[in-house]
Design a protein around this motif. Structure first.
Motif, PDB file in Angstrom:
ATOM      1  N   ARG A 178      -4.454   3.242  10.703  1.00 47.84           N
ATOM      2  CA  ARG A 178      -4.843   1.969  11.334  1.00 47.84           C
ATOM      3  C   ARG A 178      -4.203   1.854  12.719  1.00 47.84           C
ATOM      4  NH1 ARG A 178      -9.303   0.878   8.606  1.00 47.84           N
ATOM      5  NH2 ARG A 178      -9.109  -0.531   6.845  1.00 47.84           N
ATOM      6  N   ALA A 179      -2.891   2.196  12.790  1.00 52.00           N
ATOM      7  CA  ALA A 179      -2.183   2.081  14.075  1.00 52.00           C
ATOM      8  C   ALA A 179      -2.797   3.015  15.112  1.00 52.00           C
ATOM      9  CB  ALA A 179      -0.698   2.395  13.879  1.00 52.00           C
ATOM     10  N   ALA A 180      -3.354   4.139  14.644  1.00 51.62           N
ATOM     11  CA  ALA A 180      -3.969   5.104  15.569  1.00 51.62           C
ATOM     12  C   ALA A 180      -5.382   4.673  15.970  1.00 51.62           C
ATOM     13  CB  ALA A 180      -4.003   6.486  14.917  1.00 51.62           C
ATOM     14  N   GLY A 181      -5.843   3.553  15.421  1.00 42.88           N
ATOM     15  CA  GLY A 181      -7.133   3.011  15.868  1.00 42.88           C
ATOM     16  C   GLY A 181      -8.312   3.311  14.959  1.00 42.88           C
ATOM     17  N   PHE A 182      -8.069   3.843  13.763  1.00 45.91           N
ATOM     18  CA  PHE A 182      -9.190   4.128  12.851  1.00 45.91           C
ATOM     19  C   PHE A 182      -9.597   2.851  12.118  1.00 45.91           C
ATOM     20  CE2 PHE A 182      -7.725   8.446  13.478  1.00 45.91           C
ATOM     21  CZ  PHE A 182      -8.930   9.135  13.562  1.00 45.91           C
ATOM     22  N   ASP A 183     -10.854   2.458  12.296  1.00 51.45           N
ATOM     23  CA  ASP A 183     -11.349   1.260  11.610  1.00 51.45           C
ATOM     24  C   ASP A 183     -12.277   1.629  10.450  1.00 51.45           C
ATOM     25  OD1 ASP A 183     -13.575   2.161  12.868  1.00 51.45           O
ATOM     26  OD2 ASP A 183     -14.007   0.325  13.989  1.00 51.45           O
ATOM     27  N   ASN A 184     -12.294   2.911  10.097  1.00 51.50           N
ATOM     28  CA  ASN A 184     -13.130   3.382   8.992  1.00 51.50           C
ATOM     29  C   ASN A 184     -12.328   4.419   8.213  1.00 51.50           C
ATOM     30  OD1 ASN A 184     -15.259   3.834   7.306  1.00 51.50           O
ATOM     31  ND2 ASN A 184     -16.697   4.516   8.891  1.00 51.50           N
ATOM     32  N   VAL A 185     -11.641   3.949   7.172  1.00 50.28           N
ATOM     33  CA  VAL A 185     -10.734   4.824   6.421  1.00 50.28           C
ATOM     34  C   VAL A 185     -11.082   4.752   4.933  1.00 50.28           C
ATOM     35  CG1 VAL A 185      -8.326   5.382   5.877  1.00 50.28           C
ATOM     36  CG2 VAL A 185      -8.903   4.409   8.115  1.00 50.28           C
ATOM     37  N   SER A 186     -11.228   5.909   4.339  1.00 52.98           N
ATOM     38  CA  SER A 186     -11.553   6.008   2.919  1.00 52.98           C
ATOM     39  C   SER A 186     -10.373   6.624   2.170  1.00 52.98           C
ATOM     40  CB  SER A 186     -12.791   6.897   2.752  1.00 52.98           C
ATOM     41  OG  SER A 186     -13.123   7.026   1.387  1.00 52.98           O
ATOM     42  N   LEU A 187     -10.227   6.257   0.909  1.00 49.95           N
ATOM     43  CA  LEU A 187      -9.194   6.858   0.052  1.00 49.95           C
ATOM     44  C   LEU A 187      -9.862   7.473  -1.172  1.00 49.95           C
ATOM     45  CD1 LEU A 187      -6.618   3.874  -0.086  1.00 49.95           C
ATOM     46  CD2 LEU A 187      -6.685   5.760   1.563  1.00 49.95           C
ATOM     47  N   ASP A 188      -9.353   8.622  -1.610  1.00 48.32           N
ATOM     48  CA  ASP A 188      -9.792   9.225  -2.880  1.00 48.32           C
ATOM     49  C   ASP A 188      -8.744   8.915  -3.943  1.00 48.32           C
ATOM     50  OD1 ASP A 188     -11.900  10.442  -1.649  1.00 48.32           O
ATOM     51  OD2 ASP A 188     -11.208  12.496  -1.983  1.00 48.32           O
ATOM     52  N   LEU A 189      -9.200   8.462  -5.092  1.00 49.29           N
ATOM     53  CA  LEU A 189      -8.305   8.272  -6.240  1.00 49.29           C
ATOM     54  C   LEU A 189      -8.870   9.039  -7.427  1.00 49.29           C
ATOM     55  CD1 LEU A 189      -7.449   4.440  -6.351  1.00 49.29           C
ATOM     56  CD2 LEU A 189      -6.030   6.301  -5.457  1.00 49.29           C
ATOM     57  N   MET A 190      -7.972   9.502  -8.300  1.00 46.18           N
ATOM     58  CA  MET A 190      -8.426  10.194  -9.510  1.00 46.18           C
ATOM     59  C   MET A 190      -7.945   9.471 -10.752  1.00 46.18           C
ATOM     60  SD  MET A 190      -8.624  14.279  -9.078  1.00 46.18           S
ATOM     61  CE  MET A 190      -6.946  14.476  -9.349  1.00 46.18           C
TER      62      MET A 190
END
Ligand code: SF4
Length: 406
Positions: A178-190
């Motif tokens: 977020r601090a680097a400016g990414f406004d589209n971030v996904s997470l993988d969970l298992m």
């Protein structure tokens, strides 16, 4: 022969814009459950691999343009490279590449293909391999979407999976993105991890929700027969929860995510409005994509092929000026139809029988109605006008329903 067939189709009529998939087969360590095409990181090998990728992408673009020029001679049409609107770096661990290397590969894509200005460029990243400065450099290189392989927000579970990061590192990586400016971030969970109870799984779901990601992918752990995890489980006497608990994990997670504003759009994926994965949607909406790198798969206008899996063999073929493609084959009309139905049913919106009729000339109800009816009666499938979709309960049995089509 193989490459002729491919090149003939790299300029086939476009149903929609292409996705470009780039495989990066390097990891810092090999996780005990992993079944992907990957190997240990080696700096020299990686440098040669990046060269080979640029070479393969450039050649694919040139071959496509040459084919277009030939086929356009009689029509007086302009020569244009094939159009694409997504680039996806998957692996392995793409975040082991330097930002300049990612920039070079993106540059090769934009030179070889007509890549839309509003492109989605995703990079998979592992939490332990990033810093805010590095992420900012990736963003400057042209990446505009990150997908973090978090898997769990519990350290005991991460250790059982032999992952290198901790839950705190995963949270920190998300903040750095977020601090680097990414406004589209996904997470993988298992889910359904060894020794994991429903409540422990939901802790990870809640921890993910607390970060407010734009997209989440939820996978059930599959323990492959030859995975080291299988031996680890036997030695440590770890077991997976019963099937009904696995079902409860899935259903409860989806309900919590939806309550948090992350809408389910595919069996394993949820997103905030406007944040569905445009690249992955191509796999489910009967789209076309080209894969580059070892083991990458491609599908273009009914022709499918796979690149050779081994990294050294891939490098040798590219260095010799040959094609890395193997198993090139044209799908039969029934296979294309089966794939369109099989993958389309993964989407919450399901499939539109009118669209299938106009693309494949097949009436879904007439062809499959008798086999589908029992699933509709059992509450696994929903028929709504021209649409056919899985209910949430049906998603748990998706494989059984989908076998109707293949
Ligand atoms: S980081 Fe991902 S690709 Fe690499 S070994 Fe682990 S699970 Fe496999």
């Amino acid at each position: 022969m193989n490459s002729d067939l491919i090149h003939q189709f790299t300029n086939a009529p476009i149903h929609q814009l292409l996705g470009l998939y780039i495989h990066i087969p390097f990891c810092s360590a090999i996780c005990n459950y992993c079944n992907f095409n990957r190997g240990l990181f080696d700096a020299d090998l990686k440098a040669r691999y990046v060269e080979a990728l640029v070479n393969e992408i450039t050649r694919a673009g040139a071959a496509g343009q040459a084919g277009q020029a030939r086929s356009d001679v009689g029509d007086g049409l302009q020569t244009v490279p094939a159009a694409a609107d997504t680039i996806y770096f998957g692996g392995g661990t793409p975040s082991l590449l330097e930002p300049e290397e990612i920039a070079r590969i993106i540059g090769a894509c934009t030179s070889a293909f007509n890549v839309a200005a509003n492109r989605e460029v995703t990079m998979e990243a592992n939490p332990e391999s990033v810093t805010e400065a590095r992420l900012e450099a990736y963003r400057r290189a042209g990446v505009n979407r990150l997908s973090f392989g978090v898997q769990s927000f519990r350290n005991d579970e991460l250790r059982r999976l032999s992952r290198l990061h901790s839950a705190d590192r995963a949270r920190a990586a998300f903040g750095e993105a977020r601090a680097a400016g990414f406004d589209n971030v996904s997470l993988d969970l298992m889910m359904w991890l060894p020794e994991q109870r429903v409540s422990e799984w939901l802790e990870s779901v809640d921890a993910a929700i607390a970060l407010a990601p734009d997209h989440l992918s939820l996978y059930m752990l599959e323990v492959y027969p030859n995975a080291p995890l299988k031996e680890d489980m036997a030695r440590a006497r770890w077991s997976q929860a019963p099937d009904e608990d696995a079902a409860a994990m899935y259903v409860e997670a989806m309900e919590r995510l939806e309550a948090a504003g992350l809408d389910q759009y595919e069996i394993s994926n949820v997103a905030k409005p406007g944040r569905r994965s445009r690249h992955n949607l191509k796999y489910w909406i009967d789209g076309d994509w080209l894969g580059f790198g070892c083991g990458a798969h491609s599908t273009r206008d009914g022709v499918r092929w796979k690149n050779i899996s081994s990294t050294p063999d891939y490098l040798d073929r590219i260095a010799a000026g040959g094609s890395p493609a193997m198993d090139v084959r044209r799908l039969t009309p029934d296979e294309r139809l089966g794939d369109a139905l099989f993958t389309g049913l993964r989407l919450v919106d399901g499939i539109d029988s009118n669209a299938i009729q106009s693309r494949y000339g097949v009436d879904v109800w007439r062809r499959f109605g008798a086999d589908l009816e029992p699933f509709i009666e059992a509450g696994c499938l929903r028929r709504d006008g021209t649409r056919l979709s899985l209910t949430r309960q049906g998603m748990l049995l998706a494989h059984e329903v989908m076998t109707v089509f293949v």
